[in-house]
Structures are given as structure tokens and as C-alpha cells.
Design a protein around this motif. Structure first.
Motif: not given
Length: 67
Positions: A26-51
Motif C-alpha cells: 500500500x505504497x503509492x507512486x506515479x510514473x511520468x511520461x518520461x519514465x521517471x517515478x516519484x513517490x506519493x502519499x496516501x493523502x496525495x492519492x486520496x485527493x487525486x481519486x476524490x477529484x
């Protein structure tokens, strides 16, 4: 290190060309178009999905308290 093959794709932002994943732990991360990845918090994901994807939010998290 994050492995997209072992993680669940939970949201795709086609406009921004970003893919959001959740690991088995249950860790979260994002992969950008250039292939780089970055971690995201649970709060980041809740906001993203909530919207953007309420159904997925409710699948992954408890329903928020009513106002």
C-alpha cells in the motif's frame, strides 16, 4: 525501487500522461511520461481519486465522513 509489474495500476491521467500505482504494501507512486517515478502519499492519492475517480477511491479507502 518500484516495480510496475508487481503493483496495481489505480489511475491513469491520459492528459498529463501519468500512471499511478499502489504496491502490495500500500505504497503509492506515479510514473511520468518520461519514465521517471516519484513517490506519493496516501493523502496525495486520496485527493487525486476524490477529484477524478470516486469509485476507485471508495474501492481503496473508507468512505469519508459526510459533511
Amino acid at each position: 525501487m518500484y516495480d510496475t509489474d508487481k503493483s496495481e495500476l489505480i489511475y491513469t491521467n491520459k492528459f498529463m500522461m501519468r500512471r499511478y500505482y499502489m504496491t502490495q504494501h500500500r505504497n503509492f507512486f506515479v510514473v511520468y511520461a518520461n519514465g521517471k517515478a516519484d513517490t506519493k502519499t496516501e493523502d496525495d492519492i486520496k485527493l487525486l481519486l476524490g477529484e477524478n475517480d470516486v469509485e476507485k477511491y471508495l474501492e481503496l479507502f473508507e468512505a469519508p465522513e459526510e459533511a
